[in-house]
Design a protein around this motif. Sequence first.
Motif: not given
Lengths: 818, 818
Positions: B595-596, B599-600, B602
């Motif tokens: 997820e991290y 996020d990063r 994107t």
Amino acid sequence: MCQCDPFSLEPLQYMYGRYTQELGVYAKEEAARLREEGGRRRSVTERSRSLELLEYDKGRCAKCRTQKWMYGGLESNVFLQYLAWVTYPVVLITFSAGFTQILAPQAVGSGIPEMKTILRGVVLKEYLTFKTFVAKVIGLTCALGSGMPLGKEGPFVHIASLCAALLSKFMSLFGGIYENESRNIEMLAAACAVGVGCCFAAPIGGVLFSIEVTSTFFAVRNYWRGFFAATFSAFIFRVLAVWNKDEETITALFKTRFRLDFPFDLQELPAFAVIGIASGFGGALFVYLNRLIVQFIRKQKTINKFLMKKRLLYPALVTLLVSTLTFPPGFGQFMAGKLTQKESLVTLLDNRTWAKQGIAEGFDYIGNSQAWNHPQVNVFVTLVLFIVMKFWMSALATTIPVPCGAFMPVFVIGAAFGRLVGESMAAWFPDGIHSDGTIYPIVPGGYAVVGAAALSGAVTHTVSTAVIVFELTGQISHILPVMIAVILANAVAQSLQPSLYDSIIRIKKLPYLPELGWGHHEKYNIRVEDIMIRDVTYITLNCCYRDLHDVLLAGHLKTLALLESSESMILLGSIERAQLQALLSLQLGRPRRLEYLRDRATAEKKRLSMVSHPGSEDGSQRVNQEVRFQVSTVLTTHTELNVTLYEVSHVWSPQYHTELNVTLYEVSHVWSPQYHTELNVTLYEIAEWEENQLDEQVNFDNCKIDPAPFQLVERTSLHKTHTIFSLLGLDHAYVTSIGRLIGVVSLKELRKAIEGSVAVKGVKVRPPLSSFRDSGTSGTSSSNSENEATELHKLWDRHKSMSLPREHLASDSDEKSQ
Amino acid sequence: MCQCDPFSLEPLQYMYGRYTQELGVYAKEEAARLREEGGRRRSVTERSRSLELLEYDKGRCAKCRTQKWMYGGLESNVFLQYLAWVTYPVVLITFSAGFTQILAPQAVGSGIPEMKTILRGVVLKEYLTFKTFVAKVIGLTCALGSGMPLGKEGPFVHIASLCAALLSKFMSLFGGIYENESRNIEMLAAACAVGVGCCFAAPIGGVLFSIEVTSTFFAVRNYWRGFFAATFSAFIFRVLAVWNKDEETITALFKTRFRLDFPFDLQELPAFAVIGIASGFGGALFVYLNRLIVQFIRKQKTINKFLMKKRLLYPALVTLLVSTLTFPPGFGQFMAGKLTQKESLVTLLDNRTWAKQGIAEGFDYIGNSQAWNHPQVNVFVTLVLFIVMKFWMSALATTIPVPCGAFMPVFVIGAAFGRLVGESMAAWFPDGIHSDGTIYPIVPGGYAVVGAAALSGAVTHTVSTAVIVFELTGQISHILPVMIAVILANAVAQSLQPSLYDSIIRIKKLPYLPELGWGHHEKYNIRVEDIMIRDVTYITLNCCYRDLHDVLLAGHLKTLALLESSESMILLGSIERAQLQALLSLQLGRPRRLEYLRDRATAEKKRLSMVSHPGSEDGSQRVNQEVRFQVSTVLTTHTELNVTLYEVSHVWSPQYHTELNVTLYEVSHVWSPQYHTELNVTLYEIAEWEENQLDEQVNFDNCKIDPAPFQLVERTSLHKTHTIFSLLGLDHAYVTSIGRLIGVVSLKELRKAIEGSVAVKGVKVRPPLSSFRDSGTSGTSSSNSENEATELHKLWDRHKSMSLPREHLASDSDEKSQ
């Protein structure tokens, strides 16, 4: 053993009169004789308690013989025969019921349910006293002598336990190991084994049966003690038969002589299984019937009222009914009514086949077996009638309030049922089932053994009846059929009804913790917080004697929780009620009061000696004066003082009352006569002093505190609580949350919770608080634990607000302590 | 059963060579066949596990017959006979030892000590696996086939337990009731009963024996399960004999035919008592000898070193020695060496008298009995030699590292001893002791039964061997002599030595809680505070993941205490280690990492898409690129990355290591090719991210917390602690004082404390801290409690200083947590 020579030449009328009058006396004398003998022997060795039990057995036989002889001597007149047959048991049972009722009502009934409760750790008052012992022994002797279908196993267990308890009490006079409380429980457990063991001369079966019916968790280290005691009891029991020249050597009680080489055919196993299953249903029916009768009599208010008035009428009526039906010239001829239980059992276990139809040589019914052979009626009909009649008779007879058990009657009925099946099989397969040339005829006696074990196993929910029958018959050849039948009977009976002993526990409302139902306990989501009592009575470390006093007056708990303070509610330990009472009486007690009075007296004296003469030489004179004065004081001030006394002592428990009276004497004792007139004033001063004393802070220094009372957490499940309570034999447990006392659970609450959720009919009544937990949980353990986890923080937050109590207002903490 | 037809025409030399080569193969094939058969049958019904066991029994018989036939076929040459006699067991035992050693060393030995430990609640690794099952079955088959004095009872218990465990595991695949942990323990308890039950076809004895040797506190509700399982196992075991046409119907395994009407005279009882007492000493000696041999071999370093290198030499040497001594033409002729255990037992239990001296008709030794009759030597000498030789041989043989028990050899020795006493009695009183006209000669077979039960009871410290002999012989007529002898033997043996199983537990250092010595426990004044570990590893409610991580690295406890805070030390509950690991991996795990990274990614992508082309249509292309890239990335960055990887994963347990590797792939998977060069940078970023994650506070919301871990108070006595630990099967308990955690006691500490104070030699070594309590106390309970009371205030004062922890300095609390 022939103390009853027939004197049939005497007038019948006279004899009848004599007999009704003298029977009670005779029974008493007989019992006294037996008791004496028993008492004498008991001093010889600890284990000889079986001796007495043996004596009862013999006494019973003697009585049965009396009845039979009487019946035989009256052959000319059927009506007189009937009178003799009926009156004898009615008188004996009535005497037994009356005697027991007057001396010790605790002696009524079996004794096994009570022993189960006592071994659980509950103290039943008056249950193990000498009075109960006497009542049980004499009552049982008479009850067994009546020839009613009553057993002696349960009472034997009770009598053996009584012996053990009295022996323990006696031995504890000499100190040492017998002072230990847990040792007493071990003695009782061994005594239960002895009771069963010497009833049947079955040491192994005795130990196992006593374990099964009395324990939930059994400490294996007690095992060999039980064996030791039971072996010696059985040994002495049987050795006496040898010394008495009844037997040549020690053998089994109901010795059978089945063939060893081919005891049964494999193809007979289905028949044994049928016996087992049918016995299972029969056992459940027996328990149900027994409970039904008790409940019927209780519920019918008119009957109940009538019976309460005439307590001896019910036993007399039941006995009359049963003995009328077994009257041999009457209906009894169709059900072998003239045989005693022992004779029935011996004939039923006979290794010969009764109904040999295919083969020419018929069985010649000799001796007692003749009773089964009615000229007009088939032996099958006799057996069926015997089973049916004895079944309800036994269920009815065991409700009579005399010392009696139900094991033996059930055992005999089971044997008859087995014999019935066996005879049917023998009639069906006259040449046996085996096909390989050799003819091995069927042994109906073996079926009787199987039936006896199965039915008694079904009624008591035990497997060890199998072992008992082996030891009883001295043959183990039918081990597999017996085991299979017993297991099947247990499986059926356990799924239908509680055991007879559990049923009686429920009827008598004894404080026993019922078992959790099987397979259900995963479903209960009751927790301790749902059942605990939140309003706990406690004392705090810094409380004053007045609080102590109030708490003692308020509750009746045996132990009280000791808290740090009513704000923090932190549990420090528990104190026994007796300890607190001791503390209180120490504070207000004689020595301190005397000291106070002496101090005061010397102070007064000093003051007075300034005024009047310094009288230090009048010691011997004064004593005389005092004594005289004392009497007069009491007489004169009696009425006046009483008011004060009551005022002062009203708030205290009775013991302070008497103590205060004593103090009165002391007051007059210590003081010199000249203070006579000041007595009334002083009494008020004492009351004032005591009030002051009550306001002092309690000093717990010399108090015995249990620093580790059993603690549960509010979320402990019912199942876990039940296990811990039964394992450790707990009476109560405190519920704490992070060290803080929030409730208490006692046996009572737990029992209610279990019985509420495991109703007898299978309907579950759940406690109101447990329902909120249903929403959202699917009932599996994982979701439950999540639930726990998510609520933990809430829980914690709630308690955090309580964790610094000193910042709270007093009103807040007051609310909590409500 | 006649698969070994004699082919004595073949050259002996050839046969010998063939036999040594093929025996291993044969044994394997035989075992495989049996296993297959067993496996096939097991699917039919759950309880048919006894079938396999039966098969082994038969396999054993077949093998014994092989050896005998071989020995018989070589009559011409004594040396060849000797070779054949000796080589056969040596090869079998060596194979068994080797096979067991290689496949599963846990299968070595009896199995009862281990089952005792497992039923106590301890998890023994690898002890109930399929591998162990195979090793045990094959190893046992070979060991029994060798004809060495080895038993099968213990291994049968282990095999039955293995079946139960594997069955439970298999059934738990389908869910339902088998998932329950406590259900597994019940299954194992029933399996133990099955193991003994089908070994002797003794269901009742099996249940009782298994209870006595495996339990401390027995739950009576498991009782009938055991009976159910054991009855069916014994039934199937014996039914197979009928189907096999070996028997006509189901009877006892070693059926005796003693007379029923007068089994023994009362005056023979002293002789039975002598057997019991002598067996008690003998049993203790056996246990001592067995332990001595093991300890001797362990202590002698040179022997030990040598044996460690050549593991199979010891079994081979022992077997060689034993089989040389039993060689029938050699020394074996004086000790009935050619009989197998079963044959010896059958002859020893014979109801005829061997040494009839006064009467003309001597006993004609026919069949196997011939072995006892040496032309030159008296039968008494033969019996004595048999007892003495077999005694040390059995003690020695049971130390061989093969699956084997000691019950059966001991049983046979006991029978021989009983027979010796019986024959002596018969010689002394040729006409029996009874004086009343009828001659009842003495039955030495009855003495053999008594001796067998007494000696095996003494070695195992059980009373239920009495029941086993009744079921084994099918006769219960000698119940009282057997019971008396067994009880006396137990009384003597228990006061001298631990039972054989407890001795093995001590030798193997299994985690079992020894019993507290009897009559001593009042004297111990050891309390929990003396033995507890004060340095408890705990986690607090507001700790961060780094603390969790450190704690997990530091200790190896299965559960950890959860405290409110390290200042207040208030115990909230306990958490399993696995739960914490799950929490930690959830925090640092793949989903959150991905997820991290997404996020990063994107965010990066957005940034990049500003710069270069907005590539949203190259989906399918990119996948291909990714795959290729992935491989190349791994290859190129492999060496470079490893450094980082180790740095990051070093502090974590292995599972994070592999996960990190996975992450690498994911990193490359999620990102588009253009970030290829940035990979190294990103890895450092991940490490940084993880460091940040570790500093976050732990969220216990989804964690399974046990809110009611077992708590003791520091002043709980050793005796109470022991009882609670054994009753509840605890592994550890927290010691709290007013809600605050102050220590932990685990099984280890408790065991040390008990063994320290109940040393084997009777010398009490007391823990250092307990001595200060001696001054001033006279050792009675009342003074102890006063002591408790007076210290309560001190205790309270001490804790009061801790009750407002927030006012303390941090250094103070740090000290405490050390």
